[in-house]
Scaffold this active site. Structure first.
Site, PDB file in Angstrom:
ATOM      1  N   LYS A   1       4.554  16.635  68.161  1.00 51.91           N
ATOM      2  CA  LYS A   1       4.847  17.409  66.954  1.00 51.91           C
ATOM      3  C   LYS A   1       3.624  17.683  66.086  1.00 51.91           C
ATOM      4  CE  LYS A   1       9.497  17.742  66.964  1.00 51.91           C
ATOM      5  NZ  LYS A   1      10.223  19.016  66.780  1.00 51.91           N
TER       6      LYS A   1
ATOM      7  N   GLU B   1      17.697  18.223  78.980  1.00 52.55           N
ATOM      8  CA  GLU B   1      18.349  17.829  77.734  1.00 52.55           C
ATOM      9  C   GLU B   1      19.434  16.804  77.998  1.00 52.55           C
ATOM     10  OE1 GLU B   1      19.953  21.290  75.764  1.00 52.55           O
ATOM     11  OE2 GLU B   1      21.178  21.863  77.461  1.00 52.55           O
TER      12      GLU B   1
ATOM     13  N   SER C   1       7.282  13.371  75.502  1.00 49.74           N
ATOM     14  CA  SER C   1       7.147  13.987  74.187  1.00 49.74           C
ATOM     15  C   SER C   1       6.748  13.028  73.082  1.00 49.74           C
ATOM     16  CB  SER C   1       8.443  14.702  73.817  1.00 49.74           C
ATOM     17  OG  SER C   1       9.552  13.843  74.019  1.00 49.74           O
TER      18      SER C   1
END
Lengths: 329, 329
Positions: B62, B213, B312
């Site tokens: 992020k 997902e 991530s």
């Protein structure tokens, strides 16, 4: 008890032996990465290079020494097989090395060893022989196995081939980062510390070699101070890989080539382990944190900024954490 | 509810925008390492390259998007500051980016956000505004902040600059490994997936782009099947970073450039997280495990052996584990 008769044995290996071990191990061991951390650099005021042996096969540097020792056995010894005593990373390392080379491996373990360690060792195909959890029982069991089955002993650390193998981690580290002012290495039985010191002093005598051990198992510090091997007894420390005493060979190397011993309390080990998990995002075992704790505490006196540390392993039971995670979810 | 009016918006950025973002971010973001694992390769039958964004600043990819967005604001907007809504990694990423650039950052968070997330965000110097834990309250709070304090919104994912920034992870990955047959990327709001898909298809259209997902939050799969954005509602999944729905921009990219969506159950996510901790010795958060679970399950259809996966982030509360460790010790 001080083992004065062992104090003056010569150091029989040098940099060239570690370099030969590296060539021998190249097809088998991982060349583990070196990581850096802005956070750790800021906290320590140093440029720290982390050699990640927690990423090594079986999750610890021990694979290097075990594999190097097996690779040097002649055909007949390989045929009969090898034995060692360990309930930790050396057991799994030797078991995997044996499986890869087709050498039968027997591990002598105390009956009290954790079931998870037994399962991991058996998972690599080793034969386990149990003994009572005393030094005498262990030595008797190993001797019986050697005699009855013609097995060769691969000692966890007091073995020149094992020491040369462990040194290959430091050799890679120096190749990967180019130059270091100091290196910090854990000291348990002293195999990794000996191999590292031989490489550091062999490559660049100015490298300051720091051994790190738990305050509750500071037998290497006491051994260097007194000039003779001091037994560690049965120390209580969370660093289960660092409870052993030095051997004659590792004491010989460490007393010549290690410049300084630093210690860390168990509280500091837990804090440093947590720091590495939370901030560096890698899994290390508390024994590995012994090289991180002095950096977090500060006050280390090193001749320059470039400090290499060897993170020795990452084998820790995360089961309780995942039990919690599943339950809370 | 289907947002048909958003379906056909054009994709306004391409590979060149991600490359420009990479240049812009070079002094600020970490070039994270790519790791490989013999164990994971054996389990999956593939050559897997793990792009470790858990090692990125703030512990997640992020930071790339937030920093790229701030770096593109003009002086006046930087002076007034920025606002976003997030209780997760984007909040901390924007807070750090703001601190580094001297841009005031306001974070709108639900009152119910975990104290540890609030503390981390405040630790980076951001101002926190609390709201009721509903979408309407959140949007009202953000709008009020924008109006009253002239703040610019930095949306967590539905923003071209943010998407371009997130794409720089995949750009590095391709530079680091040379060639890939497929890439697997988590899909939450879709910022990372969009940036990754733009890079993969821009560099080599043959790369199979797989979005992953949680089965319990499979809104991207349903959105692609129906051809319109399907809201994820308030899904119950341990993958707290992947509960959000796609935005108009990310849907536009994903519907064009993502070849396939795969899902993983929460049990599979926990198992995959544990696998990575235990065997690969790195700390990832359960949301990251969504790209590992399909590899462990097998049956993935990929056009070749070289598969890149983007881990991530690694922000998970290890406190309970260390509480246990201290107590048992």
């Amino acid at each position: 008890m001080s083992l004065r008769s062992h104090e003056t044995i010569p150091v029989e290996i040098g940099l060239a032996d570690v370099e030969a071990a590296a060539t021998r191990l190249a097809p088998w061991a991982h060349r583990t990465p070196v990581l850096t951390s802005t956070t750790l650099n800021e906290r320590s005021g140093l440029d720290v290079y982390l050699k990640c042996e927690n990423f090594q096969r079986v999750g610890a540097f021990k694979f290097r020494g075990a594999m190097n020792a097996l690779l040097q056995l002649d055909e007949e010894r390989r045929f009969h097989g090898v034995v060692t005593h360990s309930s930790g990373n050396h057991a799994q390392a030797l078991a995997l090395a044996g499986r890869l080379l087709g050498v039968p491996v027997t591990i002598v373990m105390p009956r009290t060893a954790p079931a998870v360690k037994m399962a991991a060792t058996e998972g690599y195909g080793a034969r386990i022989v149990f003994c009572e959890p005393t030094l005498a029982a262990r030595e008797a069991a190993v001797a019986a196995e050697m005699r009855e089955h013609h097995l060769s002993l691969i000692h966890p650390y007091n073995d020149w081939d094992v020491i040369a193998g462990q040194g290959t981690a430091a050799l890679e580290l120096l190749d990967q980062v180019g130059r270091l002012d100091a290196v910090i290495v854990p000291v348990g039985g002293g195999g990794l510390a000996s191999g590292t010191a031989i490489v550091a002093k062999g490559r660049a005598p100015a490298i300051h070699v720091i051994g790190a051990e738990p305050a509750a198992a500071d037998d290497a510090r006491r051994s260097l101070e007194t000039g003779s091997i001091q037994p560690s007894g049965d120390p209580r420390t969370i660093a289960d890989g660092l409870r052993t005493s030095l051997g004659a060979r590792t004491f010989a190397v460490i007393s010549r080539h290690v410049d300084e011993i630093v210690t860390a309390t168990d509280d500091e080990l837990i804090e440093a382990t947590r720091f590495v998990w939370e901030r560096l995002k890698i899994v290390i075992e508390p024994s590995s944190a012994v090289v991180v704790a002095p950096l977090l505490r500060g006050g280390l006196s090193v001749p320059g900024e470039r400090v290499g540390i060897i993170l020795s392993g990452g084998n820790v039971d995360v089961g309780p954490f995942f039990d919690l995670l599943s339950k809370r979810h």
